[in-house]
Motif scaffolding. Structure first.
Motif, mmCIF file in Angstrom:
data_model
loop_
_atom_site.group_PDB
_atom_site.id
_atom_site.type_symbol
_atom_site.label_atom_id
_atom_site.label_comp_id
_atom_site.label_asym_id
_atom_site.label_seq_id
_atom_site.Cartn_x
_atom_site.Cartn_y
_atom_site.Cartn_z
ATOM 1 N N TYR A 173 -3.783 12.180 -1.011
ATOM 2 C CA TYR A 173 -4.281 11.386 0.103
ATOM 3 C C TYR A 173 -5.789 11.140 -0.030
ATOM 4 N N LYS A 174 -6.536 12.182 -0.346
ATOM 5 C CA LYS A 174 -7.985 12.039 -0.470
ATOM 6 C C LYS A 174 -8.352 11.043 -1.572
ATOM 7 N N LEU A 175 -7.700 11.147 -2.710
ATOM 8 C CA LEU A 175 -7.979 10.232 -3.819
ATOM 9 C C LEU A 175 -7.581 8.801 -3.462
ATOM 10 N N PHE A 176 -6.423 8.643 -2.847
ATOM 11 C CA PHE A 176 -5.944 7.324 -2.443
ATOM 12 C C PHE A 176 -6.945 6.654 -1.501
ATOM 13 N N VAL A 177 -7.401 7.390 -0.510
ATOM 14 C CA VAL A 177 -8.358 6.826 0.440
ATOM 15 C C VAL A 177 -9.646 6.432 -0.281
ATOM 16 N N ASP A 178 -10.139 7.326 -1.155
ATOM 17 C CA ASP A 178 -11.360 7.004 -1.899
ATOM 18 C C ASP A 178 -11.182 5.755 -2.763
ATOM 19 N N ASP A 179 -10.068 5.668 -3.443
ATOM 20 C CA ASP A 179 -9.841 4.547 -4.362
ATOM 21 C C ASP A 179 -9.511 3.242 -3.653
ATOM 22 N N ILE A 180 -8.549 3.273 -2.790
ATOM 23 C CA ILE A 180 -8.014 2.041 -2.213
ATOM 24 C C ILE A 180 -8.815 1.580 -1.013
ATOM 25 N N ASN B 212 2.945 -0.592 -10.047
ATOM 26 C CA ASN B 212 2.873 0.840 -9.781
ATOM 27 C C ASN B 212 2.765 1.639 -11.078
ATOM 28 N N GLU B 213 3.275 1.103 -12.158
ATOM 29 C CA GLU B 213 3.112 1.769 -13.460
ATOM 30 C C GLU B 213 1.638 1.737 -13.870
ATOM 31 N N ASP B 214 0.938 0.636 -13.537
ATOM 32 C CA ASP B 214 -0.508 0.571 -13.781
ATOM 33 C C ASP B 214 -1.250 1.651 -13.002
ATOM 34 N N VAL B 215 -0.821 1.883 -11.778
ATOM 35 C CA VAL B 215 -1.434 2.922 -10.949
ATOM 36 C C VAL B 215 -1.315 4.261 -11.656
ATOM 37 N N LYS B 216 -0.097 4.594 -12.034
ATOM 38 C CA LYS B 216 0.160 5.894 -12.665
ATOM 39 C C LYS B 216 -0.647 6.045 -13.948
ATOM 40 N N GLN B 217 -0.588 5.049 -14.809
ATOM 41 C CA GLN B 217 -1.283 5.143 -16.097
ATOM 42 C C GLN B 217 -2.803 5.223 -15.908
ATOM 43 N N ASN B 218 -3.325 4.417 -14.991
ATOM 44 C CA ASN B 218 -4.757 4.435 -14.720
ATOM 45 C C ASN B 218 -5.196 5.814 -14.231
ATOM 46 N N LEU B 219 -4.437 6.395 -13.325
ATOM 47 C CA LEU B 219 -4.804 7.715 -12.796
ATOM 48 C C LEU B 219 -4.729 8.786 -13.875
ATOM 49 N N LEU B 220 -3.673 8.781 -14.656
ATOM 50 C CA LEU B 220 -3.544 9.789 -15.712
ATOM 51 C C LEU B 220 -4.677 9.651 -16.742
ATOM 52 N N ASP B 221 -5.067 8.411 -17.057
ATOM 53 C CA ASP B 221 -6.202 8.188 -17.959
ATOM 54 C C ASP B 221 -7.495 8.721 -17.340
ATOM 55 N N ASN C 20 0.821 -1.209 0.000
ATOM 56 C CA ASN C 20 0.000 0.000 0.000
ATOM 57 C C ASN C 20 0.854 1.258 0.000
ATOM 58 N N LEU C 21 1.979 1.206 0.693
ATOM 59 C CA LEU C 21 2.888 2.345 0.709
ATOM 60 C C LEU C 21 3.465 2.597 -0.687
ATOM 61 N N LYS C 22 3.814 1.546 -1.393
ATOM 62 C CA LYS C 22 4.321 1.676 -2.764
ATOM 63 C C LYS C 22 3.226 2.219 -3.685
ATOM 64 N N THR C 23 2.008 1.738 -3.500
ATOM 65 C CA THR C 23 0.885 2.228 -4.304
ATOM 66 C C THR C 23 0.637 3.702 -4.024
ATOM 67 N N TYR C 24 0.685 4.092 -2.755
ATOM 68 C CA TYR C 24 0.494 5.499 -2.389
ATOM 69 C C TYR C 24 1.574 6.376 -3.034
ATOM 70 N N ASN C 25 2.780 5.884 -3.053
ATOM 71 C CA ASN C 25 3.865 6.620 -3.708
ATOM 72 C C ASN C 25 3.565 6.809 -5.199
ATOM 73 N N ALA C 26 3.027 5.787 -5.850
ATOM 74 C CA ALA C 26 2.653 5.903 -7.266
ATOM 75 C C ALA C 26 1.540 6.938 -7.435
ATOM 76 N N TYR C 27 0.625 7.008 -6.493
ATOM 77 C CA TYR C 27 -0.419 8.044 -6.515
ATOM 78 C C TYR C 27 0.205 9.436 -6.433
ATOM 79 N N ILE C 28 1.167 9.602 -5.537
ATOM 80 C CA ILE C 28 1.841 10.900 -5.402
ATOM 81 C C ILE C 28 2.474 11.307 -6.724
ATOM 82 N N VAL C 29 3.135 10.373 -7.381
ATOM 83 C CA VAL C 29 3.779 10.656 -8.665
ATOM 84 C C VAL C 29 2.744 11.061 -9.712
#
Length: 181
Positions: free
Chosen positions: A123-130, A140-149, A91-100
């Motif tokens: 933080y707000k988006l991470f809590v809502d999503d995860i 984590n690349e999936d996280v980044k790409q999904n969010l940007l999309d 989850n910490l790694k995923t949160y870091n990908a959210y920050i990026v």
């Protein structure tokens, strides 16, 4: 049970490798392996350090009295929760990908955005999503790409992120500056 057997039981209960346990008490892995196999003994100083770092009862370790861990809730909770540690790291790694990803999105519009202001909408988006939706990503690349999309396809989400960023920025700017004498 002999002392060396108890030391191995401590390590396996805590789910640590020999290297991790050796590092924790300041000995080499080879030395620690000899301790676990009964070929040498830990010094009283290292036994004390082992007890202090991991909440091990010296009465149990040295005299077969009582239980392995101190009876305080903190140590028992720590051992009970060791199973969730890998999930926490993930989850910490995923949160870091959210920050990026959120940082990249905000900086496209506001290149001078600082991390302090980006962390609030992240933080707000991470809590809502995860936490609330229990979304799981494979990398984590999936996280980044999904969010940007999502940011490019969902105007409401984009506006929510930017509004949260603006609020964090304004709140930071309105805080009185501390004067150092």
């Amino acid at each position: 049970m002999q002392e060396f057997e108890k030391i191995k039981k401590i390590r396996t209960t805590l789910k640590l490798t020999q290297q991790e346990m050796a590092d924790a008490i300041g000995v080499s892995k080879q030395y620690f392996s000899k301790v676990e196999n009964g070929h040498t003994e830990l010094s009283k100083e290292k036994i004390s350090l082992l007890s202090e770092k991991f909440g091990i009862s010296l009465d149990w370790l040295l005299h077969d009295i009582g239980q392995m861990f101190y009876q305080d809730a903190k140590n028992l909770t720590f051992v009970d929760n060791m199973d969730i540690f890998p999930e926490f790291i993930n989850n910490l790694k995923t949160y870091n990908a959210y920050i990026v990803a959120v940082g990249e999105f905000i900086r496209q519009k506001y290149p001078n955005a600082i991390v302090d202001d980006i962390l609030i909408p992240t933080y707000k988006l991470f809590v809502d999503d995860i936490v609330k939706k229990e979304i799981v990503y494979s990398t984590n690349e999936d996280v980044k790409q999904n969010l940007l999309d999502r940011f490019s396809q969902d105007e409401n989400l984009s506006q929510t992120i930017l509004n949260s960023y603006f609020k964090a920025y304004v709140d930071r700017m309105e805080k009185p500056k501390k004067v150092i004498d």
